[in-house]
Structure formats: structure tokens, C-alpha cells
Write an enzyme that holds these catalytic residues in place. Structure first.
Site, PDB file in Angstrom:
ATOM      1  N   GLY A   1       0.157  18.548 -13.415  1.00 12.39           N
ATOM      2  CA  GLY A   1      -0.048  19.434 -12.264  1.00 12.39           C
ATOM      3  C   GLY A   1       0.052  20.886 -12.697  1.00 12.39           C
ATOM      4  O   GLY A   1       1.134  21.358 -13.035  1.00 12.39           O
TER       5      GLY A   1
ATOM      6  N   ALA B   1       9.233  29.163   1.482  1.00 12.49           N
ATOM      7  CA  ALA B   1      10.491  29.469   2.164  1.00 12.49           C
ATOM      8  C   ALA B   1      10.351  30.657   3.103  1.00 12.49           C
ATOM      9  O   ALA B   1      10.910  30.650   4.207  1.00 12.49           O
ATOM     10  CB  ALA B   1      11.572  29.747   1.124  1.00 12.49           C
TER      11      ALA B   1
ATOM     12  N   HIS C   1       4.114  58.107 -10.028  1.00 11.40           N
ATOM     13  CA  HIS C   1       3.468  57.920 -11.333  1.00 11.40           C
ATOM     14  C   HIS C   1       4.522  58.037 -12.434  1.00 11.40           C
ATOM     15  O   HIS C   1       5.342  58.962 -12.377  1.00 11.40           O
ATOM     16  CB  HIS C   1       2.401  58.994 -11.545  1.00 11.40           C
ATOM     17  CG  HIS C   1       1.779  58.944 -12.906  1.00 11.40           C
ATOM     18  ND1 HIS C   1       0.837  57.995 -13.242  1.00 11.40           N
ATOM     19  CD2 HIS C   1       1.988  59.688 -14.024  1.00 11.40           C
ATOM     20  CE1 HIS C   1       0.485  58.182 -14.511  1.00 11.40           C
ATOM     21  NE2 HIS C   1       1.165  59.194 -15.005  1.00 11.40           N
TER      22      HIS C   1
HETATM   23  P1  NAD Z   1       0.763  22.672  -5.919  1.00 11.44           P
HETATM   24  O1  NAD Z   1      -0.051  22.102  -4.822  1.00 11.44           O
HETATM   25  O2  NAD Z   1       0.934  24.139  -6.050  1.00 11.44           O
HETATM   26  O3  NAD Z   1       0.199  22.165  -7.322  1.00 11.44           O
HETATM   27  C1  NAD Z   1      -0.013  20.822  -7.630  1.00 11.44           C
HETATM   28  C2  NAD Z   1      -1.124  20.757  -8.665  1.00 11.44           C
HETATM   29  O4  NAD Z   1      -1.217  19.435  -9.136  1.00 11.44           O
HETATM   30  C3  NAD Z   1      -2.485  21.139  -8.100  1.00 11.44           C
HETATM   31  O5  NAD Z   1      -3.048  22.118  -8.937  1.00 11.44           O
HETATM   32  C4  NAD Z   1      -3.259  19.829  -8.121  1.00 11.44           C
HETATM   33  O6  NAD Z   1      -4.633  20.039  -8.349  1.00 11.44           O
HETATM   34  C5  NAD Z   1      -2.592  19.120  -9.282  1.00 11.44           C
HETATM   35  N1  NAD Z   1      -2.675  17.648  -9.228  1.00 11.44           N
HETATM   36  C6  NAD Z   1      -2.607  16.839  -8.155  1.00 11.44           C
HETATM   37  N2  NAD Z   1      -2.680  15.537  -8.545  1.00 11.44           N
HETATM   38  C7  NAD Z   1      -2.780  15.540  -9.893  1.00 11.44           C
HETATM   39  C8  NAD Z   1      -2.884  14.522 -10.877  1.00 11.44           C
HETATM   40  N3  NAD Z   1      -2.868  13.232 -10.537  1.00 11.44           N
HETATM   41  N4  NAD Z   1      -2.957  14.905 -12.176  1.00 11.44           N
HETATM   42  C9  NAD Z   1      -2.959  16.222 -12.509  1.00 11.44           C
HETATM   43  N5  NAD Z   1      -2.870  17.209 -11.625  1.00 11.44           N
HETATM   44  C10 NAD Z   1      -2.774  16.882 -10.325  1.00 11.44           C
HETATM   45  O7  NAD Z   1       2.169  21.913  -5.803  1.00 11.44           O
HETATM   46  P2  NAD Z   1       3.502  22.099  -6.648  1.00 11.44           P
HETATM   47  O8  NAD Z   1       3.294  22.992  -7.786  1.00 11.44           O
HETATM   48  O9  NAD Z   1       4.003  20.705  -6.873  1.00 11.44           O
HETATM   49  O10 NAD Z   1       4.421  22.812  -5.576  1.00 11.44           O
HETATM   50  C11 NAD Z   1       4.741  22.139  -4.357  1.00 11.44           C
HETATM   51  C12 NAD Z   1       4.859  23.114  -3.218  1.00 11.44           C
HETATM   52  O11 NAD Z   1       5.955  23.968  -3.419  1.00 11.44           O
HETATM   53  C13 NAD Z   1       3.627  23.987  -3.059  1.00 11.44           C
HETATM   54  O12 NAD Z   1       3.331  24.100  -1.691  1.00 11.44           O
HETATM   55  C14 NAD Z   1       4.061  25.311  -3.619  1.00 11.44           C
HETATM   56  O13 NAD Z   1       3.375  26.376  -3.009  1.00 11.44           O
HETATM   57  C15 NAD Z   1       5.549  25.310  -3.307  1.00 11.44           C
HETATM   58  N6  NAD Z   1       6.224  26.144  -4.308  1.00 11.44           N
HETATM   59  C16 NAD Z   1       6.125  27.471  -4.220  1.00 11.44           C
HETATM   60  C17 NAD Z   1       6.700  28.266  -5.181  1.00 11.44           C
HETATM   61  C18 NAD Z   1       6.592  29.737  -5.082  1.00 11.44           C
HETATM   62  O14 NAD Z   1       6.327  30.259  -4.012  1.00 11.44           O
HETATM   63  N7  NAD Z   1       6.752  30.470  -6.172  1.00 11.44           N
HETATM   64  C19 NAD Z   1       7.360  27.700  -6.248  1.00 11.44           C
HETATM   65  C20 NAD Z   1       7.425  26.344  -6.321  1.00 11.44           C
HETATM   66  C21 NAD Z   1       6.851  25.565  -5.346  1.00 11.44           C
END
Ligand code: NAD
Length: 442
Positions: A154, A290, A415
């Protein structure tokens, strides 16, 4: 907020500490580890500029303790805030048992109104073997050591943030992403500088690729990829998204509607189909973030306290990947504009022309502003580069205030700062920029 509005409030939490996923096993511990990662890579990169510190010596136990101390300070702060507001904290897992009752640890608690905020859980791939070397974000954040080879399944936000941490700590990282871009949720030009940098640092990045199987073996977990390649890893992080916990709150007993995916439909006051039960955060759909959840929580509390005008109606919820470089975006993206047939003009200021970026040794960034052509009102923005997560806030504020290119361009930015890149982008839109030679738009 509900307590401040004079309501008598009980808060039910199954985890031993308050704060939810973000504080205990999400945003906060990951940012502590990402800060450590940034210090290591920055120190390494200074070697080319005349300052060498030598190879970082990493003590995972001490790092883990520091990260936990940060979390504990914040969770402790929440417990104090709850006490000060006379919020009764009940420990245990709650299930609605009727329209105005909830059962927790065998005790029935009745309520006049409720706000469901049970969040989401990490999605796991089907048929994953049960092996301690295959973990979700919670397992990766626990810092079980520094694996020699890490597989991240992912290439979204969690996967890439944890990849940055383990890469800096010394792991050889492989990322497998199903779609054809890292962070598929943002515009391709924003993801590009990140892709470029990590492809130089990581062992491999496989886009458009699936993990066909994971087989735990004595020497590691063997991963078979859809392209025919296979490799063995010491740790595997599964970060393929999160699922809402709507089916876990006993919604049926209260008559609260839950869709098949586990989301609970709500209106702009975060009210479910049962008028005295509200729901917020990851449970109700939209970005699982969050800062969105906490704003929704306040609206729900105000609505419950009788404020008929309270509603959750932001112009945008910004997104940030705290990777290196950071990737941040808000408002209308180019992909969305094209999908929706919205006309737009964009101005892209390359950080190679930012004095501040050069002094940081990090010109691998860009600031992109998207405008409505006739009025030049800001519609969206995307920033990639160090500190992009902080920089995007100015554009969110501008969008909320209905600012146009002139408002941003005539705002005197200090700046040399990276914030100037927002002003420069607006000057590019207006054709008034002198910091680089940009084609005059009209
Ligand atoms: P995400 O949806 O951001 O990313 C998951 C990724 O996995 C996607 O790019 C998807 O295409 C890929 N994917 C799905 N199935 C797959 C597979 N079988 N093989 C390979 N790739 C695959 O989800 P996340 O990174 O797990 O995060 C979960 C949630 O938590 C999200 O909503 C994210 O926005 C949130 N989160 C936010 C932050 C932040 O704001 N900085 C940090 C961590 C998590």
C-alpha cells in the site's frame, strides 16, 4: 464541547488511555518517529555540505520510550481535561442496547443524546497468514526492531510514512502499490518529487502491482508479486486503507442505519436517522482524518445542546502525507476539476526558485495554486516539499475567506521563507512575478 455547553457527559472508551487511534497508535507516535527519521537523513545529507556526524547509532528501546512519553503526555492531558470538565470516563467496550441505552461491561447507561465516534480499523488483505512478522500500522509503530528488509503493501499515506521511518532507521524498503502512482489520492505532479526521492533511497517501488501471496518461512516472509517477482522480507506492513467500525456499535438495537461498508449516514448536523443519536469521524465517511473528526465532534455537541445553526460545512478538509518531502493538498484538485468539468487556471511555483528552499538544501518542492479563471478566486492548492503540511494552512485559510490571487499576492510574506512560495504562485497567476520569468497569462 458538550460539557462546556452545560450538558452532563459520559465518555466511554475501550482503550486504557483516551485519545483514540490518532493519539495512541496513529498521528502522534508516527510524527515522533518521522521527526527522528528526518534528523537522521538531514544529518546524513549535511556530509555533502561540509559537516559529518558519522553513522547514526540507533537505540530502538530509547526511541520507543521517547515516542511513548510524547503519547503519554498527551493522553494524560486529555484525562485531566475530562476531569476538569467533570466528564465521567467509563472504561470498556460499549454497545447500543436500545434507542436510549448503551451497555458497557455489563452496566446499562441511559442517555438523552449520544454521539457515536467509534472510528475505523485497519483493513487487512484476505487470507493473510497469522504471523507476527505481518503487521498493521499499529504493529509497525510499536517499533519491533529494525528489520533488514521491510515490505510495505500500500503506497498510501500510512505505508509511505512508515516506509520513511524504517528507511531512515536503516531498513531496505520495498513498496508495492496497486494503482499507478504513490498516494493515488493526490494530483500526479504533487506525488512526483516524493517518488523521485524515495526511488533513490528505497530498494524497490512496484506500482500497478499486487501481492499475490505471503508465505511465512523460517528466514522471513516470502512475498509473491503479480509481476512474477518474489522476495523475502523480515517485516511486512499492510497499509491498504481503513474500514469504519459502524457494524461494531450495536447500531441495530437503537435503529441506527449502517450501510453495508460500515458507514453511518448523517446530515450536516451529524445526526443519524435516529434524531437524538449523532455520529462523527471515520464512522460517517469522507476523509478519515483526525482534524475532520474533531470539527465534526464539536458540531455534533453543539447540535445536541440545541444550537440549530451548528453544521459541518467546511470549504475543504486539507490532507497531508508527512513523508519526506511532505505532500499536502486542499480544495479542488486538478483530477477533480477534470472529472467535474470545472474550468481552472493553475500557477506552479517551483521551489528551485525559492531562496529559502535552497538554504535548506531542499529545492525538490513545488507550490501549486488553482484558480477560478474569471474571478481568480482560489479553488485549490497542492504543496510538496519540506514543511508542506504547515504551509498548506495558509491556502486553507485563503479558501475559507474566499480570497483571490490578488489577496495572496499582495500579502507580504516574510523573506526568505517557504511561505513566500504561496505569494509567488499568486503573482505568477497575476503576471506580476519578478522572482522568475513566467509567461504572462493575459
Ligand atoms: P490509503 O487509502 O491512504 O492508502 C492505501 C493504499 O493502498 C492506496 O494507495 C491503495 O491503492 C493501496 N492498496 C489497496 N489495496 C492494495 C493491495 N491489495 N495491494 C497494494 N496496494 C493496495 O490508506 P492508508 O495509508 O492505509 O491510511 C488509512 C487512512 O488513514 C486513510 O484515510 C488516511 O488518509 C488516514 N491517515 C492519514 C494520515 C495523515 O493525515 N497524515 C496518516 C495516516 C493515515
Amino acid at each position: 464541547r458538550a460539557a462546556d455547553l452545560g450538558l452532563s457527559v459520559a465518555l466511554i472508551e475501550r482503550h486504557e488511555k483516551l485519545g483514540g487511534v490518532c493519539l495512541n497508535v496513529g498521528c502522534i507516535p508516527s510524527k515522533a518517529l518521522l521527526h527522528a527519521a528526518r534528523v537522521i537523513t538531514e544529518a546524513d545529507e549535511m556530509a555533502e555540505r561540509g559537516i559529518s556526524f558519522g553513522k547514526a547509532k540507533i537505540d530502538p528501546d530509547a526511541l520507543r520510550e521517547w515516542k511513548q512519553a510524547v503519547v503519554d503526555r498527551l493522553t494524560g492531558g486529555l484525562a485531566t481535561l475530562a476531569r476538569q470538565r467533570k466528564v465521567e470516563v467509563i472504561r470498556g467496550e460499549a454497545r447500543l442496547s436500545g434507542p436510549r441505552t448503551v451497555v458497557v461491561g455489563g452496566r446499562e447507561v441511559s442517555f438523552a443524546s449520544a454521539s457515536l465516534a467509534a472510528g475505523s480499523s485497519a483493513a487487512m488483505l484476505p487470507e493473510l497468514p497469522d504471523d507476527p512478522r505481518i503487521v498493521s500500522s499499529t504493529g509497525a509503530l510499536a517499533l519491533p526492531g529494525v528489520p533488514k528488509r521491510l515490505l510495505v503493501i500500500g503506497g498510501g499515506i500510512i505505508g509511505l510514512e512508515m516506509a520513511a521511518v524504517y528507511d531512515a532507521l536503516g531498513s531496505r524498503v520495498t513498496v508495492v502499490e496497486l494503482l499507478d502512482q504513490l498516494i493515488p489520492g493526490c494530483d500526479a505532479d504533487l506525488a512526483k518529487p516524493l517518488h523521485r526521492r524515495v526511488s533513490e533511497r528505497y530498494e524497490a517501488i512496484h506500482l500497478g502491482t499486487k501481492v499475490e501471496s505471503l508465505r511465512p518461512q523460517k528466514g522471513g516472509v516470502k512475498a509473491q508479486l503479480s509481476g512474477g517477482q518474489s522476495a523475502t522480507f523480515d517485516l511486512v506492513l499492510v497499509a491498504v486503507g481503513r474500514r469504519p467500525n459502524g457494524h461494531e456499535v450495536g447500531a441495530q438495537a437503537a435503529g441506527v442505519e449502517v450501510d453495508p461498508a460500515g458507514f453511518i449516514p448523517v446530515d450536516r448536523q451529524l445526526r443519524t436517522n435516529v434524531p437524538w443519536i449523532h455520529a462523527i469521524g471515520d464512522l460517517v465517511g469522507g476523509p478519515m482524518l483526525a482534524h475532520k473528526a474533531s470539527h465534526e465532534g464539536k458540531v455534533a455537541a453543539e447540535a445536541i445542546a440545541g444550537d440549530t445553526a451548528a453544521e459541518f460545512d467546511p470549504r475543504t478538509v486539507p490532507s497531508v502525507a508527512y513523508t519526506d518531502p511532505e505532500v499536502a493538498w486542499m480544495g479542488l484538485s486538478e483530477v477533480e476539476a477534470r472529472e467535474q468539468g470545472v474550468e481552472y487556471e493553475k500557477a506552479v511555483f517551483p521551489w528551485a526558485a525559492s531562496g529559502r528552499a535552497l538554504t535548506l538544501g531542499r529545492d525538490d518542492g513545488l507550490t501549486k495554486l488553482i484558480f477560478e479563471p474569471a474571478s481568480r478566486r482560489l479553488l485549490g492548492a497542492g504543496i510538496t516539499g519540506v514543511g508542506a503540511g504547515e504551509l498548506i494552512a495558509e491556502t486553507v485559510h485563503a479558501l475559507e475567506m474566499g480570497a483571490d490571487a490578488e489577496d495572496l499576492a499582495l500579502t507580504i510574506h516574510p523573506h526568505p521563507t517557504l511561505t513566500e512560495t504561496v505569494g509567488f504562485g499568486a503573482e505568477m497567476e497575476l503576471g506580476t512575478i519578478t522572482d522568475l520569468l513566467a509567461p504572462r497569462r493575459r
